[in-house]
Design a protein around this motif. Structure first.
Motif, PDB file in Angstrom:
ATOM      1  N   LEU A  13     -26.539 -15.767 -36.461  1.00  8.75           N
ATOM      2  CA  LEU A  13     -27.866 -16.382 -36.428  1.00  8.75           C
ATOM      3  C   LEU A  13     -28.326 -16.615 -34.998  1.00  8.75           C
ATOM      4  O   LEU A  13     -29.480 -16.361 -34.656  1.00  8.75           O
ATOM      5  CB  LEU A  13     -27.857 -17.710 -37.189  1.00  8.75           C
ATOM      6  N   TYR A  14     -27.425 -17.099 -34.163  1.00 10.89           N
ATOM      7  CA  TYR A  14     -27.779 -17.371 -32.769  1.00 10.89           C
ATOM      8  C   TYR A  14     -28.134 -16.081 -32.034  1.00 10.89           C
ATOM      9  O   TYR A  14     -29.154 -16.017 -31.343  1.00 10.89           O
ATOM     10  CB  TYR A  14     -26.618 -18.076 -32.060  1.00 10.89           C
ATOM     11  N   VAL A  15     -27.304 -15.052 -32.179  1.00  6.27           N
ATOM     12  CA  VAL A  15     -27.553 -13.793 -31.475  1.00  6.27           C
ATOM     13  C   VAL A  15     -28.836 -13.144 -31.967  1.00  6.27           C
ATOM     14  O   VAL A  15     -29.643 -12.652 -31.165  1.00  6.27           O
ATOM     15  CB  VAL A  15     -26.352 -12.828 -31.636  1.00  6.27           C
ATOM     16  N   ASN A  16     -29.069 -13.136 -33.262  1.00  7.06           N
ATOM     17  CA  ASN A  16     -30.282 -12.523 -33.796  1.00  7.06           C
ATOM     18  C   ASN A  16     -31.535 -13.301 -33.403  1.00  7.06           C
ATOM     19  O   ASN A  16     -32.600 -12.716 -33.244  1.00  7.06           O
ATOM     20  CB  ASN A  16     -30.192 -12.381 -35.310  1.00  7.06           C
ATOM     21  N   ALA A  17     -31.417 -14.603 -33.248  1.00  8.23           N
ATOM     22  CA  ALA A  17     -32.569 -15.403 -32.840  1.00  8.23           C
ATOM     23  C   ALA A  17     -32.921 -15.184 -31.375  1.00  8.23           C
ATOM     24  O   ALA A  17     -34.079 -15.325 -30.985  1.00  8.23           O
ATOM     25  CB  ALA A  17     -32.297 -16.876 -33.089  1.00  8.23           C
ATOM     26  N   HIS A  18     -31.944 -14.811 -30.556  1.00 11.74           N
ATOM     27  CA  HIS A  18     -32.162 -14.655 -29.127  1.00 11.74           C
ATOM     28  C   HIS A  18     -32.086 -13.208 -28.653  1.00 11.74           C
ATOM     29  O   HIS A  18     -31.962 -12.959 -27.460  1.00 11.74           O
ATOM     30  CB  HIS A  18     -31.142 -15.502 -28.352  1.00 11.74           C
ATOM     31  N   LYS A  19     -32.152 -12.253 -29.560  1.00 13.80           N
ATOM     32  CA  LYS A  19     -32.090 -10.844 -29.162  1.00 13.80           C
ATOM     33  C   LYS A  19     -33.455 -10.367 -28.670  1.00 13.80           C
ATOM     34  O   LYS A  19     -34.474 -10.976 -28.952  1.00 13.80           O
ATOM     35  CB  LYS A  19     -31.604  -9.977 -30.314  1.00 13.80           C
ATOM     36  N   LYS A  20     -33.433  -9.264 -27.947  1.00 12.30           N
ATOM     37  CA  LYS A  20     -34.686  -8.672 -27.480  1.00 12.30           C
ATOM     38  C   LYS A  20     -35.384  -7.982 -28.642  1.00 12.30           C
ATOM     39  O   LYS A  20     -34.770  -7.660 -29.659  1.00 12.30           O
ATOM     40  CB  LYS A  20     -34.401  -7.684 -26.360  1.00 12.30           C
ATOM     41  N   LYS A  21     -36.660  -7.734 -28.483  1.00  7.60           N
ATOM     42  CA  LYS A  21     -37.463  -7.152 -29.566  1.00  7.60           C
ATOM     43  C   LYS A  21     -36.938  -5.793 -30.021  1.00  7.60           C
ATOM     44  O   LYS A  21     -36.935  -5.488 -31.194  1.00  7.60           O
ATOM     45  CB  LYS A  21     -38.919  -6.989 -29.121  1.00  7.60           C
ATOM     46  N   ASP A  22     -36.492  -4.954 -29.078  1.00  5.64           N
ATOM     47  CA  ASP A  22     -36.063  -3.605 -29.439  1.00  5.64           C
ATOM     48  C   ASP A  22     -34.580  -3.514 -29.771  1.00  5.64           C
ATOM     49  O   ASP A  22     -34.098  -2.456 -30.162  1.00  5.64           O
ATOM     50  CB  ASP A  22     -36.403  -2.627 -28.307  1.00  5.64           C
ATOM     51  N   ALA A  23     -33.842  -4.598 -29.661  1.00  4.15           N
ATOM     52  CA  ALA A  23     -32.404  -4.588 -29.953  1.00  4.15           C
ATOM     53  C   ALA A  23     -32.170  -4.610 -31.460  1.00  4.15           C
ATOM     54  O   ALA A  23     -32.921  -5.213 -32.223  1.00  4.15           O
ATOM     55  CB  ALA A  23     -31.739  -5.788 -29.308  1.00  4.15           C
ATOM     56  N   GLU A  24     -31.113  -3.933 -31.869  1.00  5.45           N
ATOM     57  CA  GLU A  24     -30.760  -3.892 -33.281  1.00  5.45           C
ATOM     58  C   GLU A  24     -30.077  -5.202 -33.673  1.00  5.45           C
ATOM     59  O   GLU A  24     -29.266  -5.728 -32.909  1.00  5.45           O
ATOM     60  CB  GLU A  24     -29.816  -2.718 -33.536  1.00  5.45           C
ATOM     61  N   PRO A  25     -30.391  -5.754 -34.826  1.00  5.40           N
ATOM     62  CA  PRO A  25     -29.772  -7.029 -35.211  1.00  5.40           C
ATOM     63  C   PRO A  25     -28.272  -6.868 -35.473  1.00  5.40           C
ATOM     64  O   PRO A  25     -27.817  -5.806 -35.905  1.00  5.40           O
ATOM     65  CB  PRO A  25     -30.513  -7.423 -36.483  1.00  5.40           C
ATOM     66  N   VAL A  26     -27.518  -7.911 -35.205  1.00  6.15           N
ATOM     67  CA  VAL A  26     -26.084  -7.890 -35.476  1.00  6.15           C
ATOM     68  C   VAL A  26     -25.849  -8.309 -36.915  1.00  6.15           C
ATOM     69  O   VAL A  26     -26.677  -8.958 -37.549  1.00  6.15           O
ATOM     70  CB  VAL A  26     -25.304  -8.806 -34.512  1.00  6.15           C
ATOM     71  N   LYS A  27     -24.704  -7.926 -37.429  1.00  5.53           N
ATOM     72  CA  LYS A  27     -24.343  -8.263 -38.801  1.00  5.53           C
ATOM     73  C   LYS A  27     -23.314  -9.380 -38.800  1.00  5.53           C
ATOM     74  O   LYS A  27     -22.623  -9.611 -37.807  1.00  5.53           O
ATOM     75  CB  LYS A  27     -23.751  -7.039 -39.500  1.00  5.53           C
ATOM     76  N   LEU A  28     -23.191 -10.039 -39.900  1.00  3.35           N
ATOM     77  CA  LEU A  28     -22.207 -11.101 -40.061  1.00  3.35           C
ATOM     78  C   LEU A  28     -20.802 -10.569 -39.806  1.00  3.35           C
ATOM     79  O   LEU A  28     -19.983 -11.231 -39.173  1.00  3.35           O
ATOM     80  CB  LEU A  28     -22.317 -11.682 -41.473  1.00  3.35           C
ATOM     81  N   TYR A  29     -20.535  -9.369 -40.247  1.00  4.80           N
ATOM     82  CA  TYR A  29     -19.193  -8.798 -40.140  1.00  4.80           C
ATOM     83  C   TYR A  29     -18.838  -8.385 -38.709  1.00  4.80           C
ATOM     84  O   TYR A  29     -17.681  -8.107 -38.423  1.00  4.80           O
ATOM     85  CB  TYR A  29     -19.051  -7.610 -41.097  1.00  4.80           C
ATOM     86  N   ASP A  30     -19.803  -8.356 -37.802  1.00  4.54           N
ATOM     87  CA  ASP A  30     -19.510  -8.100 -36.397  1.00  4.54           C
ATOM     88  C   ASP A  30     -18.684  -9.229 -35.790  1.00  4.54           C
ATOM     89  O   ASP A  30     -17.982  -9.023 -34.800  1.00  4.54           O
ATOM     90  CB  ASP A  30     -20.802  -7.923 -35.595  1.00  4.54           C
ATOM     91  N   PHE A  31     -18.753 -10.406 -36.375  1.00  2.00           N
ATOM     92  CA  PHE A  31     -18.042 -11.572 -35.863  1.00  2.00           C
ATOM     93  C   PHE A  31     -16.872 -11.985 -36.753  1.00  2.00           C
ATOM     94  O   PHE A  31     -16.319 -13.068 -36.584  1.00  2.00           O
ATOM     95  CB  PHE A  31     -19.009 -12.752 -35.718  1.00  2.00           C
TER      96      PHE A  31
END
Length: 50
Positions: A13-31
């Motif tokens: 949630l933190y990474v997806n909230a602070h990612k750049k507009k063109d960056a791909e969202p991270v998944k829960l399983y990445d962590f």
């Protein structure tokens, strides 16, 4: 495993909230290093290819 999942949820949630507009969202399983990402069904795969 519940603690790992909860921590992974907060991190995603933190990474997806602070990612750049063109960056791909991270998944829960990445962590979640001790959990494998579930396989997707054939219907889900076909929909993602469109």
């Amino acid at each position: 495993m519940r603690i790992e999942r909860g921590s992974a949820l907060l991190a995603a949630l933190y990474v997806n909230a602070h990612k750049k507009k063109d960056a791909e969202p991270v998944k829960l399983y990445d962590f979640m290093p001790h959990e494998d990402e579930p396989a997707i069904s054939l219907d889900q795969a076909i929909e993602s290819w469109r």
